[in-house]
Enzyme design. Structure first.
Site, mmCIF file in Angstrom:
data_model
loop_
_atom_site.group_PDB
_atom_site.id
_atom_site.type_symbol
_atom_site.label_atom_id
_atom_site.label_comp_id
_atom_site.label_asym_id
_atom_site.label_seq_id
_atom_site.Cartn_x
_atom_site.Cartn_y
_atom_site.Cartn_z
ATOM 1 N N GLU A 34 0.839 -1.200 0.000
ATOM 2 C CA GLU A 34 0.000 0.000 0.000
ATOM 3 C C GLU A 34 0.871 1.246 0.000
ATOM 4 O O GLU A 34 1.881 1.316 0.705
ATOM 5 C CB GLU A 34 -0.878 -0.011 1.256
ATOM 6 N N HIS A 36 2.384 4.671 0.944
ATOM 7 C CA HIS A 36 2.553 5.383 2.210
ATOM 8 C C HIS A 36 3.253 6.708 1.961
ATOM 9 O O HIS A 36 4.154 7.109 2.713
ATOM 10 C CB HIS A 36 3.347 4.535 3.204
ATOM 11 N N ASP A 45 3.492 -1.665 6.017
ATOM 12 C CA ASP A 45 2.643 -2.405 6.958
ATOM 13 C C ASP A 45 3.185 -3.806 7.233
ATOM 14 O O ASP A 45 3.149 -4.287 8.374
ATOM 15 C CB ASP A 45 1.217 -2.513 6.415
ATOM 16 N N HIS A 120 -2.261 -3.576 9.122
ATOM 17 C CA HIS A 120 -3.026 -2.855 8.090
ATOM 18 C C HIS A 120 -4.472 -2.783 8.556
ATOM 19 O O HIS A 120 -5.150 -3.807 8.686
ATOM 20 C CB HIS A 120 -2.912 -3.605 6.757
ATOM 21 N N GLU A 122 -7.429 -2.159 7.521
ATOM 22 C CA GLU A 122 -8.582 -2.722 6.826
ATOM 23 C C GLU A 122 -8.671 -4.247 6.895
ATOM 24 O O GLU A 122 -9.698 -4.833 6.530
ATOM 25 C CB GLU A 122 -8.563 -2.282 5.353
ATOM 26 N N HIS A 177 -1.861 7.530 8.965
ATOM 27 C CA HIS A 177 -1.410 6.722 7.826
ATOM 28 C C HIS A 177 -0.279 7.477 7.140
ATOM 29 O O HIS A 177 -0.483 8.564 6.600
ATOM 30 C CB HIS A 177 -2.545 6.479 6.829
ATOM 31 N N GLU A 182 4.123 5.548 12.021
ATOM 32 C CA GLU A 182 4.743 4.611 11.080
ATOM 33 C C GLU A 182 6.138 5.088 10.654
ATOM 34 O O GLU A 182 7.068 4.279 10.528
ATOM 35 C CB GLU A 182 3.854 4.430 9.851
#
Length: 267
Positions: A34, A36, A45, A120, A122, A177, A182
């Site tokens: 994904e 970032h 992630d 992650h 989701e 995010h 992170e």
């Protein structure tokens, strides 16, 4: 050099020896591919969940399976959206199926406990569904000795740690995010993979309280990040990592590691 805790480094006979104890714990990191933003890699992630899995495994004497490196579709309010380049996703049925098959394989082989460490947002409910289906098919009922645990690592970040990492106030998990958490963790764990010179500082995303499908692309910040990573540091990443691994290991040990039965002393 420390002995590897990763299953991919074990041979089949060494794995059988681990299973023979009847107490084997296998941790499965779960992430995504994904975007970032411009400063973090697509695998962030998966990288982070794998590091947390390794840290916990070393404290528990557990083993770490290969990660699930693709996740459920990125959503606009939590990951920028599945429409952004670099995000490659699974549909819900596929992720449910992957989790279901992994649980059946590990528990059928004699693993006592499986732990999913999710990185992650989701993914969570689809992993839950896969676990639930697998346990039902295996006939593992409430109160059984074998079990599966599911968690997201950020749920173990303490309030004290949040205060230190975000001295001006925590903006909320819904927009974290590609932000400070992170980025700081990556600076601590994988600094060579972070391009701080490409970080773009800007305001946090302002999104409606509903999901609209198809998405309105311009509602996602151009960076793909939902909050700024300005203020990230290696020190903050170290604090986050050590606190989460420590608390997570304590909780899992309390839940999964059986205390030895006291010896009976003759009268």
């Amino acid at each position: 050099m420390d002995k590897s805790v990763f299953l991919e480094d074990l041979d089949a006979f060494a794995y059988r020896e681990a299973l023979a104890s009847g107490e084997a714990i296998v941790i499965i990191p779960v992430g995504s591919l994904e975007q970032h933003g411009p400063h973090l890699p697509l695998g962030t992630d998966t990288i982070l969940s794998s590091h947390f899995a390794e840290g916990v495994a070393r404290r528990l004497g557990a083993l770490v399976a290969q990660p699930i490196a693709y996740g459920y579709k990125s959503q606009q309010k939590s990951g920028g959206g599945n429409h952004l380049s670099g995000t490659v996703s699974l549909d819900g049925a596929t992720l449910v199926g992957v989790a279901r098959n992994l649980i059946k394989s590990f528990l059928n082989q004699g693993v006592r406990h499986v732990v999913f460490i999710n990185g992650h947002f989701e993914n969570y409910q689809f992993l839950y569904e896969g676990i639930d289906l697998a346990l039902d098919e295996l006939g593992i009922k409430p109160g059984a000795a074998q079990s599966v645990l599911l968690l997201s690592y950020w749920d173990f970040v303490s309030q004290d740690t949040l205060t230190q990492v975000y001295p001006d106030g925590f903006p909320g998990w819904d927009i974290e995010h590609g932000g400070v958490l992170e980025t700081s963790l990556m600076l601590h764990l994988e600094p060579a993979r972070v391009a701080m010179d490409r970080l773009i500082d800007g305001p946090a995303a302002v999104l409606p309280r509903f999901d609209r499908l198809p998405v309105v692309p311009e509602r996602t910040p151009a960076t793909g990040c939902l909050s700024s990573a300005a203020g990230s540091s290696t020190a903050k990443g170290g604090l986050l990592y050590e606190q989460v691994v420590g608390d997570l290991a304590v909780d899992l040990a309390h839940e999964l590691v059986r205390e030895p039965v006291p010896a009976v002393v003759p009268a």
